[in-house]
Structures are given as structure tokens and as C-alpha cells.
Design a protein around this motif. Structure first.
Motif, PDB file in Angstrom:
ATOM      1  N   ARG A  80      -6.090  -2.544  10.306  1.00 41.66           N
ATOM      2  CA  ARG A  80      -5.570  -3.218   9.112  1.00 41.66           C
ATOM      3  C   ARG A  80      -6.395  -4.458   8.792  1.00 41.66           C
ATOM      4  NH1 ARG A  80      -0.732  -3.315   6.381  1.00 41.66           N
ATOM      5  NH2 ARG A  80      -0.179  -5.304   5.394  1.00 41.66           N
ATOM      6  N   ALA A  81      -6.730  -5.220   9.818  1.00 39.11           N
ATOM      7  CA  ALA A  81      -7.554  -6.419   9.609  1.00 39.11           C
ATOM      8  C   ALA A  81      -8.926  -6.033   9.058  1.00 39.11           C
ATOM      9  CB  ALA A  81      -7.698  -7.188  10.915  1.00 39.11           C
ATOM     10  N   ALA A  82      -9.498  -4.948   9.584  1.00 39.59           N
ATOM     11  CA  ALA A  82     -10.806  -4.501   9.085  1.00 39.59           C
ATOM     12  C   ALA A  82     -10.702  -4.037   7.639  1.00 39.59           C
ATOM     13  CB  ALA A  82     -11.336  -3.377   9.971  1.00 39.59           C
ATOM     14  N   ALA A  83      -9.611  -3.339   7.316  1.00 41.11           N
ATOM     15  CA  ALA A  83      -9.416  -2.865   5.946  1.00 41.11           C
ATOM     16  C   ALA A  83      -9.280  -4.046   4.983  1.00 41.11           C
ATOM     17  CB  ALA A  83      -8.175  -1.978   5.879  1.00 41.11           C
ATOM     18  N   PRO A 139       1.391  -3.529   0.309  1.00 39.11           N
ATOM     19  CA  PRO A 139       1.459  -4.593   1.315  1.00 39.11           C
ATOM     20  C   PRO A 139       0.119  -4.832   1.999  1.00 39.11           C
ATOM     21  CG  PRO A 139       2.485  -2.594   2.146  1.00 39.11           C
ATOM     22  CD  PRO A 139       2.180  -2.340   0.698  1.00 39.11           C
ATOM     23  N   LEU A 140      -0.843  -3.954   1.761  1.00 40.00           N
ATOM     24  CA  LEU A 140      -2.168  -4.121   2.361  1.00 40.00           C
ATOM     25  C   LEU A 140      -2.929  -5.284   1.738  1.00 40.00           C
ATOM     26  CD1 LEU A 140      -4.342  -2.926   4.303  1.00 40.00           C
ATOM     27  CD2 LEU A 140      -5.115  -1.513   2.384  1.00 40.00           C
ATOM     28  N   LEU A 141      -2.594  -5.650   0.512  1.00 41.49           N
ATOM     29  CA  LEU A 141      -3.326  -6.711  -0.173  1.00 41.49           C
ATOM     30  C   LEU A 141      -3.000  -8.061   0.451  1.00 41.49           C
ATOM     31  CD1 LEU A 141      -5.207  -7.063  -2.711  1.00 41.49           C
ATOM     32  CD2 LEU A 141      -3.148  -7.778  -3.937  1.00 41.49           C
ATOM     33  N   PRO A 142      -3.981  -8.772   1.022  1.00 42.43           N
ATOM     34  CA  PRO A 142      -3.709 -10.064   1.642  1.00 42.43           C
ATOM     35  C   PRO A 142      -3.354 -11.117   0.587  1.00 42.43           C
ATOM     36  CG  PRO A 142      -5.858  -9.184   2.324  1.00 42.43           C
ATOM     37  CD  PRO A 142      -5.408  -8.392   1.139  1.00 42.43           C
ATOM     38  N   MET A 164     -15.934   1.690  10.413  1.00 37.38           N
ATOM     39  CA  MET A 164     -14.515   2.038  10.346  1.00 37.38           C
ATOM     40  C   MET A 164     -14.382   3.554  10.248  1.00 37.38           C
ATOM     41  SD  MET A 164     -12.989  -0.849   7.819  1.00 37.38           S
ATOM     42  CE  MET A 164     -11.365  -0.142   7.997  1.00 37.38           C
ATOM     43  N   THR A 165     -14.395   4.204  11.385  1.00 33.53           N
ATOM     44  CA  THR A 165     -14.400   5.667  11.402  1.00 33.53           C
ATOM     45  C   THR A 165     -13.068   6.265  10.980  1.00 33.53           C
ATOM     46  OG1 THR A 165     -13.798   5.621  13.732  1.00 33.53           O
ATOM     47  CG2 THR A 165     -16.143   5.716  13.209  1.00 33.53           C
ATOM     48  N   PHE A 166     -11.974   5.477  11.024  1.00 34.75           N
ATOM     49  CA  PHE A 166     -10.670   6.036  10.698  1.00 34.75           C
ATOM     50  C   PHE A 166     -10.594   6.498   9.257  1.00 34.75           C
ATOM     51  CE2 PHE A 166     -10.550   1.472  10.027  1.00 34.75           C
ATOM     52  CZ  PHE A 166     -10.088   1.377   8.738  1.00 34.75           C
ATOM     53  N   ALA A 167     -11.445   5.987   8.378  1.00 32.08           N
ATOM     54  CA  ALA A 167     -11.368   6.352   6.964  1.00 32.08           C
ATOM     55  C   ALA A 167     -12.257   7.525   6.624  1.00 32.08           C
ATOM     56  CB  ALA A 167     -11.763   5.161   6.090  1.00 32.08           C
ATOM     57  N   ARG A 168     -13.125   7.915   7.519  1.00 31.32           N
ATOM     58  CA  ARG A 168     -14.128   8.914   7.180  1.00 31.32           C
ATOM     59  C   ARG A 168     -13.543  10.282   6.804  1.00 31.32           C
ATOM     60  NH1 ARG A 168     -19.245   7.226   8.874  1.00 31.32           N
ATOM     61  NH2 ARG A 168     -19.299   5.006   8.418  1.00 31.32           N
ATOM     62  N   PRO A 169     -12.432  10.740   7.444  1.00 32.78           N
ATOM     63  CA  PRO A 169     -11.928  12.057   7.078  1.00 32.78           C
ATOM     64  C   PRO A 169     -11.554  12.168   5.603  1.00 32.78           C
ATOM     65  CG  PRO A 169     -10.972  11.368   9.154  1.00 32.78           C
ATOM     66  CD  PRO A 169     -11.704  10.196   8.601  1.00 32.78           C
ATOM     67  N   ARG A 170     -11.266  11.047   4.957  1.00 35.95           N
ATOM     68  CA  ARG A 170     -10.868  11.099   3.564  1.00 35.95           C
ATOM     69  C   ARG A 170     -11.928  10.517   2.641  1.00 35.95           C
ATOM     70  NH1 ARG A 170      -4.369   9.774   3.616  1.00 35.95           N
ATOM     71  NH2 ARG A 170      -3.879  11.003   5.467  1.00 35.95           N
ATOM     72  N   LEU A 171     -12.918   9.884   3.185  1.00 39.31           N
ATOM     73  CA  LEU A 171     -14.002   9.310   2.397  1.00 39.31           C
ATOM     74  C   LEU A 171     -15.324   9.928   2.826  1.00 39.31           C
ATOM     75  CD1 LEU A 171     -13.076   5.523   2.449  1.00 39.31           C
ATOM     76  CD2 LEU A 171     -12.926   7.039   0.489  1.00 39.31           C
ATOM     77  N   ARG A 178      -2.763   4.440   2.043  1.00 39.62           N
ATOM     78  CA  ARG A 178      -1.911   5.553   2.448  1.00 39.62           C
ATOM     79  C   ARG A 178      -2.031   5.899   3.931  1.00 39.62           C
ATOM     80  NH1 ARG A 178      -2.769   9.806  -2.616  1.00 39.62           N
ATOM     81  NH2 ARG A 178      -1.800   8.480  -4.210  1.00 39.62           N
ATOM     82  N   MET A 179      -3.051   5.367   4.616  1.00 35.51           N
ATOM     83  CA  MET A 179      -3.264   5.717   6.014  1.00 35.51           C
ATOM     84  C   MET A 179      -2.449   4.826   6.946  1.00 35.51           C
ATOM     85  SD  MET A 179      -7.337   6.427   6.382  1.00 35.51           S
ATOM     86  CE  MET A 179      -7.094   6.835   8.105  1.00 35.51           C
ATOM     87  N   PRO A 180      -1.922   5.390   8.044  1.00 39.44           N
ATOM     88  CA  PRO A 180      -1.309   4.544   9.080  1.00 39.44           C
ATOM     89  C   PRO A 180      -2.414   3.758   9.792  1.00 39.44           C
ATOM     90  CG  PRO A 180      -1.423   6.831   9.803  1.00 39.44           C
ATOM     91  CD  PRO A 180      -1.870   6.828   8.379  1.00 39.44           C
ATOM     92  N   LEU A 181      -2.261   2.446   9.849  1.00 44.02           N
ATOM     93  CA  LEU A 181      -3.316   1.591  10.409  1.00 44.02           C
ATOM     94  C   LEU A 181      -2.782   0.788  11.580  1.00 44.02           C
ATOM     95  CD1 LEU A 181      -4.802   0.126   7.073  1.00 44.02           C
ATOM     96  CD2 LEU A 181      -5.635   2.096   8.373  1.00 44.02           C
ATOM     97  N   SER A 182      -3.620   0.670  12.611  1.00 40.94           N
ATOM     98  CA  SER A 182      -3.301  -0.250  13.697  1.00 40.94           C
ATOM     99  C   SER A 182      -3.557  -1.668  13.206  1.00 40.94           C
ATOM    100  CB  SER A 182      -4.193   0.049  14.904  1.00 40.94           C
ATOM    101  OG  SER A 182      -5.552  -0.260  14.595  1.00 40.94           O
ATOM    102  N   GLU A 183      -3.139  -2.628  13.988  1.00 36.39           N
ATOM    103  CA  GLU A 183      -3.357  -4.027  13.592  1.00 36.39           C
ATOM    104  C   GLU A 183      -4.844  -4.313  13.419  1.00 36.39           C
ATOM    105  OE1 GLU A 183      -1.327  -6.534  12.732  1.00 36.39           O
ATOM    106  OE2 GLU A 183       0.259  -5.021  12.743  1.00 36.39           O
ATOM    107  N   ARG A 184      -5.656  -3.766  14.335  1.00 39.77           N
ATOM    108  CA  ARG A 184      -7.100  -3.992  14.262  1.00 39.77           C
ATOM    109  C   ARG A 184      -7.690  -3.333  13.022  1.00 39.77           C
ATOM    110  NH1 ARG A 184     -11.450  -2.277  18.975  1.00 39.77           N
ATOM    111  NH2 ARG A 184     -13.330  -2.956  17.865  1.00 39.77           N
TER     112      ARG A 184
END
Length: 380
Positions: free
Chosen positions: A46-49, A76-79, A1-8, A38-44
Motif C-alpha cells: 500500500r505504501a509503495a502504491a 481510501p488509497l488516495l493519501p 512492484m510485482t503484485f500489479a503485474r498480473p493485471r498490468l 481493487r487489489m488487496p494490498l499489504s501495508e508495504r
């Protein structure tokens, strides 16, 4: 999940490893969840998160699961499946999500309430928004602290019947009575129930929030219910639920001829009409016609149907006639002047009425004149 790397950092992700200490993993969990939330997530994405969140919820360490629960408690991220899993966990993990998570359905919350764990019931009762169905379940099945908490929560939808049930289930509970009294809006018949069990703190809430005078509260507490109930009618004259209040009084066998006469003599025509309708078992609209538009026999007919004593009919006739004359004079919009004139004219015509009712009305007239005297003096 590379989208989180800039902050992690890589170090953050390594700290999620089971080889790290619980404190380090809890810290990394908090940082990861906050970043994902806090990050804007695509549907894909979001599912990975949410898959990562599921893994964290299955961690054997309580501190890690609590970090997850606290960080995503209102997200709202919490399933829903994770929220339910956390809600069944130990209290330190369960309570944050129960108190805030939007993931739960009303059915979920009701089921948790019915399981009967008081601390979890309290958490649900204190949520930022509680649907009427959930409130009903808490009041019907909840422990005393949960019932008090939901009654005190002005963001909880609380029907009148639920408030009545709360007072019935816990008739000796200062906490429940205090919570109901502290609500921003309390129906008249609930106020009437409350004042019968007054304690100092509850009395102060009633006086402060619902306009009951200290004298009225003390009178109710002392047991002079009929006199005080007539005063309550004065204070709720514009309420929309006078029909429900009349039905409540009738159920408790406190809707009687004396109360109707006292209310009518003080200009409370709408309550008089609803009281007659309740006792007679006919619609309010029909009672209005019989009282005002059916000629001299209409009022007598509805009074007889309501079971009012025949000897008091002349007094009721006098009250209605005086009210009509004041209506023609255009005084109905000025409640203070209406009450003063109603009392004066009603008593001047000296209709037959029980002595205690006349004494009550004379007392009210004296009090009104005392209240108005400083005003007139200042005006002069």
C-alpha cells in the motif's frame, strides 16, 4: 512492484513514460489506479502504491492528473497529502476529489470553503456526507450556489441555526429557499420563515413535503401571518421543538396573547405552555405546574408574568378548563375530535376575546364541520 503485474502489462507501464502522448499516459494512469484500488494490498504494498500515486499527481500534464483524480476520487488509497495537492489544482482535477474523497478532514474542507472558490464550495456541499461543522462553514462563507447545494443535500448535517442563517444571508434567493423547502425535514420556525417569501415553486415544495395546505400557504404569502401561524401550530403539534418555535416567534415579536388564545382554543395545550414559558422567562416544567396543578391562582400568576392582558384572563381560564374536561373524557388522543369539541365548548361559553380572534375560531369551526360532513355522510 510485482503484485500489479498480473493485471498490468509492460506496455501499460511504459505508457507512463513522459515520452508517451498525454492521452496514452492518461489511459495508463486510469488502468494503473483502478488496478491498485481493487487489489488487496499489504501495508508495504500500500505504501509503495501511494508513492506511485504521488508521482502521478506531480505529472505536468493536466489530463494525467485528472485521470488520477477521477479514478481515485472515492478511494481510501488516495493519501491525504495527494488529495490536498489535487484540491489545489485546476478545477477539472480538484472537483472530483473534493466531491467524494474520504481523505479530507473536516478542517481541510472548512479551510477550502473559506478560500472562497464557489465551484469548489459546491463540490464540497454535494459530498455524500457533510458534517455539521462543514455545513456551517459553507452557509457562513459560501457563495449562493454552494449554500443552496448544501441546503438541498439531505446527507449534510444541517442544524436549525444554519438553515436560519442561510435564509438570512440570501433573503431574496429562490434557489436557497427552494433548497430549504425541499429538505425531508424542516423545523417549524424555518417553515414559518419560508412561507413569508413564497414563490410558486417553493410553495409547492412546502405543500408537498411539509403538509401545508395551499390555502395556508397563500394566506401566509398574502401577509396574514398571525392567522396562518396559528394554523402552523396545528400542523406541528407533535413536534419536539415547540420551545424553539416559540422562542423564534418571540424573537420576531409574533408570540402574543392573540396567538396563544387561538392555539389554546384549538386544543394546542403544549404550545400554549411553551409560549407562556417563553414570554414569562420561566422553565416549561414550572409553567405546567402553574397552569395545571397550582390551583386557580397559578394560571393567573403565570399569565401576569408573561405580560398577557388582564382582560383576556377569563378567556385563557375558559380554554384551560375546557381542555381539562376533555382530558377527563379521554379525548386528547383523538386530535380531530379534540379540536372540534374544544372549539365548540370554548365558543359556547362565549369568553371575552377580541372580535377578530372569535371570528377566526368560528371560521375554523365552520371549516372543521365542512370537512367532517362528507365523512359522516359516507358513514351513513
Amino acid at each position: 512492484m510485482t503484485f500489479a503485474r498480473p493485471r498490468l502489462t509492460e506496455a501499460d507501464l511504459r505508457r507512463l513514460s513522459k515520452h508517451e502522448t498525454p492521452d496514452a499516459r492518461a489511459t495508463a494512469t486510469h488502468k494503473l489506479c483502478r488496478t491498485l484500488d481493487r487489489m488487496p494490498l499489504s501495508e508495504r504494498d500500500r505504501a509503495a502504491a501511494q508513492d506511485i500515486v504521488r508521482l502521478l499527481a506531480a505529472d505536468a500534464v493536466e489530463l494525467v492528473r485528472r485521470s488520477l483524480s477521477v479514478t481515485l476520487r472515492s478511494s481510501p488509497l488516495l493519501p491525504r497529502d495527494v488529495a490536498m495537492k489535487l484540491a489545489a489544482d485546476v478545477e477539472s482535477v480538484a472537483l472530483p476529489v473534493l466531491a467524494e474523497s474520504p481523505a479530507f478532514t473536516d478542517e481541510d474542507l472548512i479551510e477550502i470553503v473559506r478560500r472562497g472558490a464557489p465551484e469548489r464550495q459546491v463540490a464540497i456541499a454535494q459530498r455524500p456526507k457533510v458534517a455539521a461543522r462543514v455545513t456551517g462553514a459553507i452557509i457562513a462563507f459560501g457563495a449562493e450556489p454552494a449554500v443552496a447545494a448544501v441546503c438541498a443535500n439531505d446527507h449534510a448535517e444541517t442544524p436549525e441555526r444554519a438553515l436560519s442563517l442561510a435564509l438570512q444571508r440570501f433573503p431574496k434567493s429562490p434557489a436557497v429557499a427552494q433548497a430549504v423547502a425541499a429538505r425531508s425535514a424542516v423545523p417549524p420556525h424555518i417553515v414559518e420563515q419560508l412561507v413569508g417569501r413564497l414563490e410558486g415553486a417553493v410553495r409547492e415544495q412546502l405543500i408537498k413535503r411539509h403538509g401545508l395546505s395551499p390555502e395556508l400557504s397563500l394566506r401566509l404569502a398574502a401577509g396574514a401571518r398571525e392567522r396562518a401561524t396559528a394554523d402552523i401550530v396545528d400542523q406541528i403539534a407533535d413536534a419536539r421543538d415547540l420551545a424553539a418555535f416559540a422562542a423564534h416567534l418571540n424573537k420576531l415579536k409574533r408570540l402574543n396573547a392573540s396567538l396563544l388564545l387561538r392555539a389554546l382554543a384549538r386544543g394546542q395545550m403544549t404550545f400554549f405552555e411553551h409560549g407562556l414559558a417563553e414570554l414569562a422567562g420561566v422553565p416549561h416544567s414550572r409553567v405546567c405546574i402553574m397552569v395545571h396543578d397550582a390551583g386557580p391562582l397559578g394560571l393567573r400568576a403565570v399569565c401576569e408574568r408573561a405580560g398577557l392582558p388582564t382582560r383576556l384572563f377569563a378567556a385563557f381560564r375558559t380554554g384551560v378548563d375546557v381542555w381539562r374536561s376533555l382530558q377527563h373524557e379521554g379525548l386528547l388522543a383523538d386530535r380531530e375530535r379534540l379540536q372540534e369539541r374544544m372549539l365548540q365548548r370554548f365558543l359556547t361559553q362565549r369568553p371575552y376575546a377580541p372580535r377578530e380572534d372569535l371570528e377566526y375560531l368560528l371560521e375554523r369551526l365552520d371549516r372543521r364541520e365542512d370537512d367532517l360532513r362528507p365523512h359522516h355522510a359516507n358513514a351513513a
